[in-house]
Scaffold this motif. Structure first.
Motif, PDB file in Angstrom:
ATOM      1  N   PHE A  29       0.832  -1.205   0.000  1.00 30.95           N
ATOM      2  CA  PHE A  29       0.000   0.000   0.000  1.00 30.95           C
ATOM      3  C   PHE A  29       0.866   1.254   0.000  1.00 30.95           C
ATOM      4  O   PHE A  29       0.722   2.124  -0.852  1.00 30.95           O
ATOM      5  N   TYR A  30       1.788   1.366   0.968  1.00 29.40           N
ATOM      6  CA  TYR A  30       2.608   2.574   1.069  1.00 29.40           C
ATOM      7  C   TYR A  30       3.622   2.677  -0.070  1.00 29.40           C
ATOM      8  O   TYR A  30       3.949   3.778  -0.504  1.00 29.40           O
ATOM      9  N   GLU A  32       3.126   1.800  -3.189  1.00 28.27           N
ATOM     10  CA  GLU A  32       2.390   2.368  -4.318  1.00 28.27           C
ATOM     11  C   GLU A  32       1.956   3.793  -4.048  1.00 28.27           C
ATOM     12  O   GLU A  32       2.022   4.645  -4.937  1.00 28.27           O
ATOM     13  N   ALA A  33       1.515   4.077  -2.831  1.00 30.30           N
ATOM     14  CA  ALA A  33       1.042   5.422  -2.508  1.00 30.30           C
ATOM     15  C   ALA A  33       2.166   6.455  -2.579  1.00 30.30           C
ATOM     16  O   ALA A  33       1.957   7.576  -3.039  1.00 30.30           O
ATOM     17  N   ALA A  90      -6.155  12.729  -4.561  1.00 33.28           N
ATOM     18  CA  ALA A  90      -5.295  11.918  -3.694  1.00 33.28           C
ATOM     19  C   ALA A  90      -6.129  10.922  -2.893  1.00 33.28           C
ATOM     20  O   ALA A  90      -5.760   9.754  -2.762  1.00 33.28           O
ATOM     21  N   GLN A  91      -7.256  11.377  -2.373  1.00 31.64           N
ATOM     22  CA  GLN A  91      -8.113  10.478  -1.602  1.00 31.64           C
ATOM     23  C   GLN A  91      -8.618   9.334  -2.483  1.00 31.64           C
ATOM     24  O   GLN A  91      -8.583   8.170  -2.068  1.00 31.64           O
ATOM     25  N   ARG A  93      -7.227   8.052  -5.136  1.00 32.94           N
ATOM     26  CA  ARG A  93      -6.107   7.142  -5.433  1.00 32.94           C
ATOM     27  C   ARG A  93      -5.798   6.248  -4.242  1.00 32.94           C
ATOM     28  O   ARG A  93      -5.611   5.036  -4.387  1.00 32.94           O
ATOM     29  N   LEU A  94      -5.745   6.833  -3.044  1.00 36.28           N
ATOM     30  CA  LEU A  94      -5.403   6.058  -1.853  1.00 36.28           C
ATOM     31  C   LEU A  94      -6.495   5.043  -1.507  1.00 36.28           C
ATOM     32  O   LEU A  94      -6.201   3.926  -1.091  1.00 36.28           O
ATOM     33  N   LEU A  97      -6.102   2.127  -3.670  1.00 39.11           N
ATOM     34  CA  LEU A  97      -4.976   1.290  -3.255  1.00 39.11           C
ATOM     35  C   LEU A  97      -5.290   0.452  -2.011  1.00 39.11           C
ATOM     36  O   LEU A  97      -4.528  -0.445  -1.662  1.00 39.11           O
ATOM     37  N   ALA A  99      -6.928   2.076   1.089  1.00 36.97           N
ATOM     38  CA  ALA A  99      -7.261   2.892   2.262  1.00 36.97           C
ATOM     39  C   ALA A  99      -8.772   2.984   2.400  1.00 36.97           C
ATOM     40  O   ALA A  99      -9.527   2.664   1.470  1.00 36.97           O
ATOM     41  N   ASP A 116      -5.188   3.313   6.772  1.00 30.48           N
ATOM     42  CA  ASP A 116      -4.453   2.426   5.874  1.00 30.48           C
ATOM     43  C   ASP A 116      -5.026   1.013   5.991  1.00 30.48           C
ATOM     44  O   ASP A 116      -5.919   0.770   6.823  1.00 30.48           O
ATOM     45  N   ILE A 124      -4.054  13.296   4.721  1.00 26.85           N
ATOM     46  CA  ILE A 124      -3.582  13.947   3.514  1.00 26.85           C
ATOM     47  C   ILE A 124      -3.999  15.413   3.662  1.00 26.85           C
ATOM     48  O   ILE A 124      -5.138  15.713   4.010  1.00 26.85           O
TER      49      ILE A 124
END
Length: 126
Positions: A29-30, A32-33, A90-91, A93-94, A97, A99, A116, A124
């Motif tokens: 996760f992190y 890729e983020a 951003a939200q 995208r996360l 992934l 989140a 996460d 963010i």
């Protein structure tokens, strides 16, 4: 009087390490983020980072309990603040992934609180 005091030992910030049930999944996760490569990986630990820069570590804890923020039954020990240029993008995208959006959003026009995949709250912020 001329006394020599040795300099203090060099101390470097290397990483922040998060407890979690699945280090490989949380590292994915992190990674890729934040576009961070895996620097070290074992069965119970994964470190993300680049040579010469601080990293993020993820350590397996068999009886891990995610924080229950904002309820303090299981307190958070730390959280990341990530800077972004576009909160909505951003939200999205996360969340794609892995989140999740936290139920409480005190300043949603300036900062979003997400969880996460292991349940750690992170922000963010514009």
């Amino acid at each position: 009087m001329n006394s020599h005091v040795p300099p203090p030992p060099a101390i470097r910030y290397l990483a922040v390490t998060f407890d979690c049930p699945d280090p490989a999944e949380l590292a994915r996760f992190y990674s890729e983020a934040l576009s961070l490569p895996v620097a070290l990986s074992t069965d119970g630990f994964v470190l993300l980072g680049r040579e010469g820069s601080p990293g993020l570590g993820f350590y397996r804890v068999d009886d891990y309990q995610p924080p229950t923020w904002p309820d303090s039954t299981v307190q958070k020990q730390a959280h990341l603040e990530l800077g972004v240029d576009d909160l909505d993008a951003a939200q999205a995208r996360l969340i794609a992934l892995g989140a999740a959006e936290a139920g409480v959003q005190p300043l949603p026009h300036r900062r979003r609180i997400l969880l996460d995949p292991a349940g750690h709250p992170f922000c963010i912020t514009l």
